[in-house]
Design a protein around this motif. Structure first.
Motif: not given
Length: 572
Positions: A547-572
Motif C-alpha cells: 500500500x501507500x502511506x502519507x505523513x506530515x511532520x517536521x522533517x528538521x526535528x532531531x532524529x526525524x531525518x536520521x532514519x533514512x538510507x539510500x537503497x535500490x530495491x526490486x519491486x513486486x
C-alpha cells in the motif's frame, strides 16, 4: 534535486511533439477526406483551422443501410441504426460543427478503417489532433435540445445549492415570476465534519439527494457518457460544447451555451462533498447523515462511473475506464493512453501483437518513469498477482484524502525497469517501526498539516487488498478513509507487531501545498511512501508493495531525518 511543480498530464508531453497534425481532415463544403501534405498542409492551406467532434457510434453499426458519403476514402463508411441517429441528423450536426471553418476532424472520415498500421498510428496522435483543433463539440445524439436544456438547468440548480447560491424562478401567473433564493449555508446550518470541514445543509436533505440522483441518472443515460473513447476525448478537450440530436448547441439558463467544463466543475463539487459526508470524521452526537447515507453511496457510485474528474491522476482515470464500454478489451489502454501523451503497444509498434497485461505493464512503466508519485498514489481494491503489485490496474483507486486535481509534487526517487525488464525503486527507505515512532512523537508535539482539512493529521495508511490484508488486518482497520490519527496509530502498531523487520517505507517524495506560491522551501510538506514487505523468492529478495502511506511532520526535528538510507530495491 527536482524543483517542485504542479502535477499535470502535460508532464507526459515534455519530450514529445504536441504539434501532431492529423493524417486527414474532412472538407465539409465538398465532403472530401483530404490527405495531409507535408507536416500540416491540406488543400494547399498550411495549418488550417479545424473543429472536432466527439460522439459514439461503434455500438450501433448495422450491416446494411444508409450512410454518409465521403469523397477520397476507400474504406466502408458505417451504416448506423437509424433509431440512434439518421444520415440527416449526422449531416446537420457536421454543418453545425463546421460553423466557422470548412475543415473538421471526424473519425470515420479521417481514420483509415481498414489499414491497421495507419489506424493505430492515428490513434497514437489523438492528443495532437484534439490539441490543434480550434473548437470541440460533443454530440449527445440521444436527446433533443429542449430535453438537454431542462436536464442541465436542473443539474446546475441542484449543484448551486451546495454553495448556497441556488435561485429558482417560479411562474406565479403569466405576468408574474417569483424568485426563490436559498440562504447560503453558514456555520449555523452546516454539518461540521472534523475540525475544519463542513457540509452544506442540503447534503442531508433527502429530497435534494433524490433529485440529484434522478437528474444525473437521466443526464448520463446518453451513450456518450458510457463510451470509453469519449472519456479520453473529454479529458483532452474539456472546453467542448454540447450539441443535441439535431446538431444545435445546448443553451443554459443565464448563459449562451453549456460546455463540458461546466459539467466537470459541478461533478467535482458533488464528489468533494460526498467524500466528506461518507468518509471524514463527524461528531458522534451528530446522526443527521445516517438516514441519507445509503442514498449518498448510490450517488457516489454514479459519480464514479461517469469519471468526469481526477484526470490528473492516472489511477483514477484507469479506474473510471473500467465502467466504460468498448468493443476490444485492449482499448482499455488504447482509449486513454493519449491523455498522458503515450504511444503504447501497436500505436508504437504495429508489427507485434499485445495482450491487455502487456499494455498495463507499459502504461505503469511509463507513468512511474515520469512521476513515481503519481504512479504509486493508489490502492488495489482486488488482489493482484505477485510481481504486479507495483502496477496500477483497472481495480485501482485513489483514497479520498488524496483526490486533489492539482498536487504540487517533489519527486525524491525513481522507479524504472532494469536490464531484465524488472521494476527497481531507487531512493531512500527506512524501517517501518522507526517512522511509526516518529509519527507518534509528531502527534505528541502537535505537529501536522492542514492539507487534508483536519488539524493534527500526522499520517494516513492506505492498504492494498491482498493476502496480507485479508489474513493480518482486522475489518475496522482495512479501509481507513479518514485522516483519523487514532485509527492510523492502531494500524501502525499492528503492522509493527505482525510484520516486524520485514516492513519498510520507500520514500517517493513530497506533496506540497498548491497555494504555497514559491514552493521552494515549504514548512509543512506532506511525504508519500510505498509500504513494502521484504519477500525472498527462489533465493532473490523482492519488495512487495502492500500500500501507500502519507505523513506530515517536521522533517528538521532531531532524529526525524536520521532514519533514512539510500537503497535500490526490486519491486513486486
Amino acid at each position: 534535486m527536482e524543483s517542485p511543480r504542479i502535477f499535470t498530464t502535460e508532464m507526459f508531453f515534455q519530450n514529445q511533439d504536441e504539434k501532431l497534425w492529423p493524417r486527414r481532415l474532412l472538407h465539409i463544403p465538398s465532403m472530401t477526406s483530404v490527405e495531409r501534405e507535408g507536416e500540416h498542409t491540406y488543400m494547399g492551406i498550411a495549418k488550417p483551422e479545424y473543429n472536432i467532434l466527439s460522439y459514439t457510434w461503434g455500438r450501433y453499426e448495422v450491416p446494411d443501410g444508409l450512410a454518409l458519403h465521403f469523397k477520397n476514402v476507400d474504406w466502408k463508411i458505417p451504416s448506423i441504426d437509424p433509431s440512434r441517429f439518421t444520415v440527416e441528423d449526422f449531416q446537420r450536426t457536421l454543418l453545425a460543427v463546421s460553423r466557422d471553418t470548412p475543415f473538421i476532424w471526424l473519425d470515420v472520415a479521417c481514420i483509415d478503417q481498414k489499414n491497421y498500421a495507419i489506424k493505430m498510428d492515428e490513434i497514437g496522435r489523438q492528443a495532437g489532433i484534439f490539441y490543434n483543433a480550434k473548437d470541440a463539440f460533443i454530440w449527445l445524439h440521444g436527446s433533443s435540445a429542449l430535453r438537454l436544456r431542462e436536464m442541465f438547468d436542473r443539474f446546475f440548480l441542484l449543484v448551486a445549492r451546495l454553495d448556497g447560491e441556488a435561485v429558482e424562478e417560479i411562474m406565479f401567473d403569466e405576468h408574474t415570476t417569483i424568485t426563490n433564493n436559498w440562504e447560503p449555508d453558514d456555520g449555523d446550518s452546516d454539518i461540521f465534519v472534523g475540525e475544519n470541514s463542513f457540509l452544506p445543509h442540503c447534503i442531508r436533505d433527502r429530497d435534494w439527494v433524490t433529485a440529484m440522483h434522478t437528474c444525473l441518472s437521466e443526464l448520463i443515460s446518453d451513450v456518450w457518457f458510457s463510451s470509453l473513447w469519449t472519456l479520453q476525448e473529454a479529458s483532452l478537450r474539456p472546453d467542448a460544447w454540447f450539441l443535441s440530436k439535431d446538431g444545435s448547441i445546448v443553451p443554459r439558463q443565464g448563459y449562451a451555451e453549456v460546455a463540458l467544463m461546466n459539467l466537470v466543475h459541478g461533478m467535482g463539487a458533488i464528489e468533494r462533498y460526498l467524500s466528506k459526508a461518507l468518509y471524514m470524521n463527524k461528531p458522534e452526537s451528530d446522526d443527521s447523515l445516517d438516514e441519507v447515507l445509503p442514498s449518498l453511496k448510490v450517488l457516489e457510485s454514479i459519480v464514479e462511473q461517469v469519471g468526469l474528474g481526477g484526470w490528473e491522476n492516472p489511477s483514477t482515470l484507469y479506474g473510471s475506464a473500467r465502467f466504460r464500454t468498448c468493443i476490444d478489451p485492449l482499448d482499455r489502454i488504447y482509449g486513454i493512453m493519449q491523455i498522458f501523451g503515450l504511444r503504447l503497444g501497436a500505436a508504437s509498434d504495429p508489427s507485434r501483437s499485445y495482450t491487455l497485461d502487456d499494455l498495463e505493464h507499459q502504461l505503469a512503466t511509463s507513468i512511474n518513469e515520469v512521476s513515481p508519485m503519481m504512479g504509486q498514489l493508489f490502492v488495489h481494491t482486488e488482489p493482484v498477482s505477485f510481481g504486479k503489485c507495483w502496477r496500477i490496474s483497472q481495480n485501482s483507486r485513489i483514497r479520498t484524502a488524496l483526490r486533489s486535481e492539482s498536487l504540487m509534487t517533489l519527486n525524491l526517487s525513481k522507479i524504472c525497469l532494469d536490464e531484465d525488464e524488472r521494476p527497481v525503486f531507487a531512493g531512500s527507505a527506512c524501517h517501518f517501526r522507526k517512522i511509526a515512532q516518529q509519527w507518534t512523537i509528531a502527534e505528541e508535539g502537535n505537529e501536522g498539516w492542514q492539507y487534508w482539512g483536519v488539524d493534527g493529521a500526522i499520517h494516513l495508511i492506505a492498504l492494498d487488498e491482498n493476502e496480507f490484508w485479508y489474513s493480518r488486518i482486522p475489518e475496522h482497520l482495512r479501509r481507513i478513509e479518514t485522516e483519523n490519527f487514532a485509527l492510523n496509530q492502531s494500524l501502525s502498531e499492528l503492522l509493527s507487531e505482525v510484520a516486524g523487520d520485514e516492513l519498510e517505507v520507500l520514500r517517493l517524495g513530497q506533496l506540497l501545498d498548491p497555494e504555497d506560491e514559491d514552493g521552494e522551501s515549504p514548512t509543512t510538506p506532506g511525504s508519500v511512501g510505498i509500504l513494502a514487505r521484504r519477500v525472498i523468492l527462489h533465493g532473490e529478495t523482492f519488495w512487495q508493495r502492500l500500500g501507500v502511506c502519507v505523513w506530515a511532520m517536521d522533517e528538521g526535528r532531531q532524529g526525524a531525518g536520521d532514519i533514512w538510507r539510500t537503497v535500490e530495491y526490486g519491486l513486486a
